[in-house]
Enzyme design. Structure first.
Site, PDB file in Angstrom:
ATOM      1  N   LEU A 161       1.160 -10.080  -9.869  1.00 45.04           N
ATOM      2  CA  LEU A 161       2.689 -11.278  -9.757  1.00 45.04           C
ATOM      3  C   LEU A 161       2.467 -11.837 -11.556  1.00 45.04           C
ATOM      4  O   LEU A 161       3.659 -12.099 -12.462  1.00 45.04           O
ATOM      5  CB  LEU A 161       2.553 -12.594  -9.062  1.00 45.04           C
ATOM      6  CG  LEU A 161       3.165 -11.937  -7.583  1.00 45.04           C
ATOM      7  CD1 LEU A 161       2.928 -12.960  -6.501  1.00 45.04           C
ATOM      8  CD2 LEU A 161       4.646 -11.398  -7.775  1.00 45.04           C
ATOM      9  N   TYR A 162       1.161 -12.537 -12.149  1.00 40.38           N
ATOM     10  CA  TYR A 162       1.210 -12.599 -13.665  1.00 40.38           C
ATOM     11  C   TYR A 162       1.557 -11.368 -14.243  1.00 40.38           C
ATOM     12  O   TYR A 162       2.474 -11.796 -15.072  1.00 40.38           O
ATOM     13  CB  TYR A 162      -0.159 -13.058 -13.299  1.00 40.38           C
ATOM     14  CG  TYR A 162      -0.412 -13.641 -14.864  1.00 40.38           C
ATOM     15  CD1 TYR A 162       0.228 -14.833 -15.244  1.00 40.38           C
ATOM     16  CD2 TYR A 162      -1.120 -13.273 -16.186  1.00 40.38           C
ATOM     17  CE1 TYR A 162       0.156 -15.799 -16.818  1.00 40.38           C
ATOM     18  CE2 TYR A 162      -1.725 -13.423 -17.471  1.00 40.38           C
ATOM     19  CZ  TYR A 162      -0.575 -14.841 -17.725  1.00 40.38           C
ATOM     20  OH  TYR A 162      -0.634 -14.694 -18.776  1.00 40.38           O
ATOM     21  N   PRO A 163       0.744 -10.272 -14.723  1.00 40.74           N
ATOM     22  CA  PRO A 163       1.219  -9.064 -15.416  1.00 40.74           C
ATOM     23  C   PRO A 163       3.114  -9.214 -14.884  1.00 40.74           C
ATOM     24  O   PRO A 163       2.731  -8.968 -16.065  1.00 40.74           O
ATOM     25  CB  PRO A 163       0.311  -8.282 -14.684  1.00 40.74           C
ATOM     26  CG  PRO A 163      -0.297  -8.499 -14.452  1.00 40.74           C
ATOM     27  CD  PRO A 163      -0.496 -10.243 -13.422  1.00 40.74           C
TER      28      PRO A 163
END
Length: 322
Positions: A138-140
């Site tokens: 989710l962060y990328p």
């Protein structure tokens, strides 16, 4: 200049405020809590109470400003998708909208090489690389979408937008990378992946600040710039030296990369389908970012911005020991 900063109470933001004040700029900083407000005030910035959900606070903070630096983000490896999208994507869009409305001249966004996780190995990546269709984690995913929105806004209402992408930010006062490694070492959970003998690019927090300030002045609108400390170093050797500054002996244990990938896949699946608390002990995106070579090329920043990366590894490690 008058500059508005998001994430001012964080690791990069704090160094950034100090550098801006040292050169005589007037600084306002978004503060979502009393503690954050106290932190940025102590650094010399004027706190603006609110968060990335508060369009009104963003607009008030940016009124009369020449530049905006957006360094706030939801920097986690696991969590609810809604939170990642709300902070990293929708929050960034609100920053862009507020900057346009306040007629700010330039917006510099703190990006990340993590947006490429899920595609081919990140080896000598440059700014011509495209985001993978299915980023891993989710962060990328949300950092890539946030950057896309920033660059798309270039030229709108006279706003110049620029992105800087430092790789593996480190230095004295680090609130994330080294403390997490130390915690895992002390709990016996840390293992080198494949021995740890592979290259990594790094970027000291002072060099991140140098790149951001240059991007305000010289960054081409609609462009991104990687930032590093210079030549890549061996991951294991570098982390060992960082641990040494904290008086922590680096462990010897290692885990084959293939085994680590299987464990991460199984763990993530279990945490998704079972009512387990916390987060998986190992993540596939983390393995791709620190369990194999990740190197980026900052030639563009050096050529176009005049970026040098003045803080060396030796000086940065000495500062951490002080």
């Amino acid at each position: 200049m008058r500059v508005f900063v998001t994430g001012g109470s964080g690791f990069v933001g704090g160094r950034l405020i100090a550098a801006l004040k040292a050169r005589g700029d007037e600084v306002r900083a978004l503060a979502r809590s009393d503690k954050a407000a106290e932190t940025v005030r102590a650094l010399g910035a004027e706190p603006v109470r609110g968060d990335l959900d508060d369009a009104g606070a963003l607009r008030r903070g940016m009124e009369g400003c020449d530049a905006v630096i957006h360094s706030a983000a939801h920097v986690k490896t696991w969590g609810h998708p809604e939170e990642f999208f709300r902070i990293n994507v929708e929050g960034t869009q609100r920053v862009v909208d507020a900057a346009r409305g306040a007629k700010v001249k330039v917006l510099v966004h703190l990006g990340s090489e993590s947006m490429f996780v899920g595609g081919k190995p990140i080896v000598q990546a440059d700014e011509s690389w495209k985001r993978p269709e299915k980023p891993l984690g989710l962060y990328p995913l949300t950092k890539g979408l946030a950057e896309e929105r920033v660059l798309a806004a270039n030229g709108q209402d006279g706003l110049r937008t620029v992105v800087v992408r430092p790789r593996l930010i480190w230095g004295k006062g680090d609130l994330a990378v080294l403390p997490e490694i130390i915690e895992k070492v002390r709990s016996g959970q840390f293992r080198w992946i494949g021995g740890g003998h592979y290259l990594t690019s790094t970027c000291h927090v002072s060099n991140v600040v140098e790149g951001i300030l240059l991007a305000i002045e010289k960054g081409r609108g609609g462009e991104a710039y990687f930032l590093t400390d210079g030549a890549p170093v061996e991951f294991r050797a570098f982390v060992t030296r960082m641990l040494d500054t904290a008086g922590v002996k680096a462990p010897e244990g290692s885990l084959p990369r293939g085994v680590a990938n299987v464990l991460a896949t199984v763990a993530e699946t279990a945490w998704r389908v079972l009512p387990l608390g916390g987060e998986p002990p190992i993540h596939r995106s983390t393995l791709r970012l620190i369990g194999e070579e990740v190197t980026v090329n900052d030639a563009k920043a050096r050529a176009e911005l005049g970026y040098v990366g003045r803080m060396t590894h030796e000086a940065g490690l000495a500062e951490m020991r002080s």
